[in-house]
Design an enzyme around this catalytic site. Structure first.
Site, mmCIF file in Angstrom:
data_model
loop_
_atom_site.group_PDB
_atom_site.id
_atom_site.type_symbol
_atom_site.label_atom_id
_atom_site.label_comp_id
_atom_site.label_asym_id
_atom_site.label_seq_id
_atom_site.Cartn_x
_atom_site.Cartn_y
_atom_site.Cartn_z
ATOM 1 N N ASN A 211 -0.742 15.891 -9.671
ATOM 2 C CA ASN A 211 -2.322 15.538 -10.212
ATOM 3 C C ASN A 211 -3.181 16.314 -9.559
ATOM 4 O O ASN A 211 -2.866 17.134 -8.758
ATOM 5 C CB ASN A 211 -2.501 13.869 -10.129
ATOM 6 C CG ASN A 211 -2.443 13.557 -8.694
ATOM 7 O OD1 ASN A 211 -3.253 13.863 -7.677
ATOM 8 N ND2 ASN A 211 -1.230 12.763 -8.208
ATOM 9 N N ALA A 276 -4.200 8.310 -1.113
ATOM 10 C CA ALA A 276 -3.332 9.529 -1.886
ATOM 11 C C ALA A 276 -3.358 8.991 -3.054
ATOM 12 O O ALA A 276 -3.256 8.015 -3.460
ATOM 13 C CB ALA A 276 -1.707 9.469 -1.247
ATOM 14 N N ASP A 307 5.760 1.541 -4.603
ATOM 15 C CA ASP A 307 4.371 1.639 -4.221
ATOM 16 C C ASP A 307 4.402 1.381 -2.745
ATOM 17 O O ASP A 307 4.632 0.406 -2.263
ATOM 18 C CB ASP A 307 3.830 0.239 -5.285
ATOM 19 C CG ASP A 307 2.465 0.322 -4.956
ATOM 20 O OD1 ASP A 307 1.826 0.438 -3.873
ATOM 21 O OD2 ASP A 307 1.656 0.262 -6.038
ATOM 22 N N ILE A 308 3.738 2.366 -2.188
ATOM 23 C CA ILE A 308 3.731 2.617 -0.642
ATOM 24 C C ILE A 308 2.679 1.516 -0.334
ATOM 25 O O ILE A 308 3.362 0.825 0.852
ATOM 26 C CB ILE A 308 3.525 3.924 -0.238
ATOM 27 C CG1 ILE A 308 4.312 5.063 -0.681
ATOM 28 C CG2 ILE A 308 3.147 3.817 1.249
ATOM 29 C CD1 ILE A 308 3.754 6.405 -1.002
HETATM 30 O O1 C5P Z 1 -1.560 1.300 -8.838
HETATM 31 P P1 C5P Z 1 -2.250 2.402 -8.581
HETATM 32 O O2 C5P Z 1 -1.500 3.901 -8.385
HETATM 33 O O3 C5P Z 1 -3.486 2.575 -9.315
HETATM 34 O O4 C5P Z 1 -2.773 2.304 -7.132
HETATM 35 C C1 C5P Z 1 -3.651 3.061 -6.262
HETATM 36 C C2 C5P Z 1 -3.408 2.641 -4.861
HETATM 37 O O5 C5P Z 1 -2.313 2.569 -4.314
HETATM 38 C C3 C5P Z 1 -3.836 4.019 -3.866
HETATM 39 O O6 C5P Z 1 -4.418 3.469 -2.733
HETATM 40 C C4 C5P Z 1 -2.587 4.529 -3.753
HETATM 41 O O7 C5P Z 1 -2.651 5.378 -2.545
HETATM 42 C C5 C5P Z 1 -1.675 3.562 -3.598
HETATM 43 N N1 C5P Z 1 -0.499 3.711 -4.042
HETATM 44 C C6 C5P Z 1 0.872 3.887 -3.357
HETATM 45 N N2 C5P Z 1 1.900 4.154 -3.874
HETATM 46 C C7 C5P Z 1 2.226 4.364 -5.177
HETATM 47 C C8 C5P Z 1 1.215 4.246 -5.960
HETATM 48 C C9 C5P Z 1 -0.248 4.188 -5.533
HETATM 49 O O8 C5P Z 1 0.707 3.635 -2.047
HETATM 50 N N3 C5P Z 1 3.401 4.620 -5.482
#
Ligand code: C5P
Length: 422
Positions: A211, A276, A307-308
Site C-alpha cells: 500500500n 503500520a 491482526d497484530i
Molecule cells: O482493521 P484495520 O486494518 O483497519 O486496523 C488498523 C489498525 O490495526 C492499525 O493500527 C494497524 O496498525 C493495525 N493492524 C494490525 N495488524 C493487521 C491489521 C491492522 O496491527 N493485520
C-alpha cells in the site's frame, strides 16, 4: 539534549536591536543541530542586518512583509505559523515585547505570533535602563503569565557603553534553552513500541501486494516518544526514512514478520502504537518462480493476515494499545467500531485518499483521537507537530488509566510493575 533540535522547524524572529547581528550565529547553531530555520525580520531589524545575511545562513528566503501578495501566496502568515514547531524571537526589542503583550498584528512577525499555538520564546536585548523600566517589567510579567518563555537577558558591557542587564543571551545558550522546549518527559521510564510503514506480501520472488504508506507518521510518533523520555522500539515495514535518534529499529517486510518482531519485544512494553498499514490479506501461496505471462486471467487466492494489534492486546491486556483507522468514509463510526472490535485503548482516525486532509505520503495530517470515555480532534498540521500532540494525549490517557493525575511527581513515582502482564 541538543539532538532534540534535529528535524525541528524553528521560526526565528529578528527585531530592531543592535544584537540582530548575533542572530546570524543563532541560525548557524540551530542548523548545526539539524533544525530547519526560517527567518522573519521586522522592518527595524533590516536597519541593522540585511535579509541577504539570513537568507544565506538559513538557506531559505527571509520573510518580511505582512501585506506582500507574492509572499502570502507562497507562504503566508498562517502557513508560517502552521509550519513551525517553535518560534524564537532573538533579539526581542522592548518595542516588540510591548506589541506582543498588546496582541498587535501590525507586521508579519506579530501576526505569526498571534496565529500560532506553538512554544514561543523571546530573547530580550536592550539597554539596561529600558529593561528595568516599569513598562518593560510589566510587559515581561504578563507575557510570562501567558506562557511566553524568556531566555535572558545577560548582564555585561552594552553596545551603548553602559554596563548592566540587557545583553541578548549567548547564541549557544539560547539554542540549548530552545532544545529543552522539545523535551517533555511525559513518558519517562516507559517502553513504547511503534509499528510503522506498509507491509509487503509476496506473490512470487519479484512481486508483492502493498500500500501507499510512507511510514512518516510512525517515524514522527517514534521521535516524539523519544522526546517525551520513553525508550522506543520501532518495527518498520519497507520505507525510505532515517531512524530517529535514540530509537531501536527492526526492519521487516511481511505482516507475519512484523508480528514476530513485535511479539519478541513485548515483554516489557508499556505502550504499543500501531501506525503500520498492515496488509489485511496475503497470497495463500507464494510462487517459487516468477509467474509467467501466459494465461489471460490470473487468480491469486488471498488469506487473512494476523491482526497484530488485537492479538497483542489480548495477550498483554495491561499494555496500553493505540491503533489507527485510515478511512475514506464515516470516520467517527469506523473509529468507535474499531476501538471496540479490537479491544484497544485508543484509536487515531484519519481520512485517507485525498490530499486536503493529509494522510499517506503527505507531510501533514489531522487526527481524531477516540477512546472509551472521550475524543479529541487534532487539526491539520505537520506530522512532527501532530505526533508530539498525539504523544501528549497518549501519555495523559495512559496515566488516567493507571488512576494517576498527570503531574510530574506521579509520572516519576509511577510503578511499572502495575503494568506488567498478569
Ligand atoms: O482493521 P484495520 O486494518 O483497519 O486496523 C488498523 C489498525 O490495526 C492499525 O493500527 C494497524 O496498525 C493495525 N493492524 C494490525 N495488524 C493487521 C491489521 C491492522 O496491527 N493485520
Amino acid at each position: 539534549m541538543l539532538e532534540r533540535l534535529s528535524n525541528k522547524r524553528v521560526l526565528l524572529g529578528v527585531t530592531g536591536s543592535i544584537a540582530a547581528y548575533k542572530a546570524g550565529e543563532v541560525v548557524r547553531r540551530l542548523r548545526e543541530y539539524g533544525a530547519e530555520v526560517r527567518v522573519i525580520m521586522t522592518h527595524a531589524a533590516t536597519d541593522f542586518v540585511t535579509p541577504m545575511t539570513f537568507q544565506a545562513l538559513s538557506g531559505n528566503p527571509v520573510h518580511q512583509h505582512l501585506l506582500d501578495t507574492q509572499a502570502e501566496a507562497a507562504m503566508g502568515h498562517i502557513e508560517l505559523a502552521r509550519w513551525a514547531d517553535a518560534i524564537l524571537v532573538a533579539p526581542a526589542s522592548a518595542d516588540f515585547l510591548a506589541r506582543l503583550r498588546l496582541g498587535r498584528a501590525d507586521d508579519l512577525l506579530m501576526a505569526v505570533c498571534l496565529a500560532s499555538d506553538i512554544p514561543l520564546a523571546v530573547a530580550p536585548a536592550m539597554n539596561h535602563r529600558m529593561w528595568t523600566d516599569q513598562a518593560t517589567e510589566d510587559n515581561i510579567r504578563v507575557l510570562r503569565s501567558r506562557g511566553v518563555l524568556t531566555f535572558g537577558p545577560d548582564s555585561g558591557d552594552q553596545a551603548c557603553g553602559d554596563v548592566g542587564v540587557g545583553r541578548m543571551q549567548d547564541p549557544q545558550i539560547l539554542v540549548s534553552n530552545l532544545a529543552e522546549v522539545f523535551e517533555s518527559g511525559a513518558l519517562a521510564g516507559l517502553h513504547v513500541l511503534v509499528t510503522a510503514g506498509p507491509t509487503r506480501e509476496a506473490i512470487d520472488p519479484v512481486r508483492f501486494l502493498s500500500n501507499h504508506s510512507s511510514g512518516k507518521m510512525g517515524f514522527a510518533v517514534a521521535q516524539a516518544a523519544v522526546e517525551a523520555g520513553a525508550r522506543v522500539t520501532l518495527v518498520s515495514g519497507p520505507v525510505s526514512l532515517n531512524t530517529p535518534d535514540g530509537v531501536k529499529r527492526y526492519d521487516v517486510e511481511s505482516a507475519q514478520q512484523m508480528q514476530d518482531a513485535v511479539t519478541s519485544c513485548m515483554n516489557d512494553v508499556d505502550i504499543l502504537i500501531a501506525t503500520a498499514a498492515v496488509a489485511d490479506y496475503r497470497p495463500e501461496q507464494v510462487e517459487a518462480q516468477k509467474i509467467k505471462k501466459q494465461q489471460d486471467e490470473l487468480q491469486v487466492k488471498l488469506i487473512k493476515n494476523p491482526d497484530i494489534l488485537s492479538t497483542v492486546k489480548q495477550r498483554y491486556p495491561a499494555c496500553f494499545c493505540v491503533g489507527f483507522a485510515a478511512e475514506t468514509e464515516n470516520l467517527e463510526h469506523h473509529a468507535r467500531t474499531k476501538l471496540h472490535d479490537k479491544g484497544v485503548d485508543m484509536i487515531a482516525a484519519n481520512w485517507v485518499g485525498d490530499t486536503v486532509n493529509g494522510g499517506f505520503n503527505s507531510d501533514e495530517n489531522a487526527l481524531r483521537l477516540v477512546w472509551h470515555e472521550g475524543e479529541q480532534e487534532l487539526p491539520l498540521m505537520n506530522k512532527s507537530k501532530l505526533a508530539r500532540a498525539f504523544i501528549g494525549h497518549i501519555a495523559q490517557r495512559f496515566y488516567v488509566r493507571h488512576k494517576s493525575a498527570l503531574t510530574g511527581d506521579n509520572i516519576l513515582h509511577f510503578d511499572k510493575k502495575e503494568n506488567s502482564e498478569s
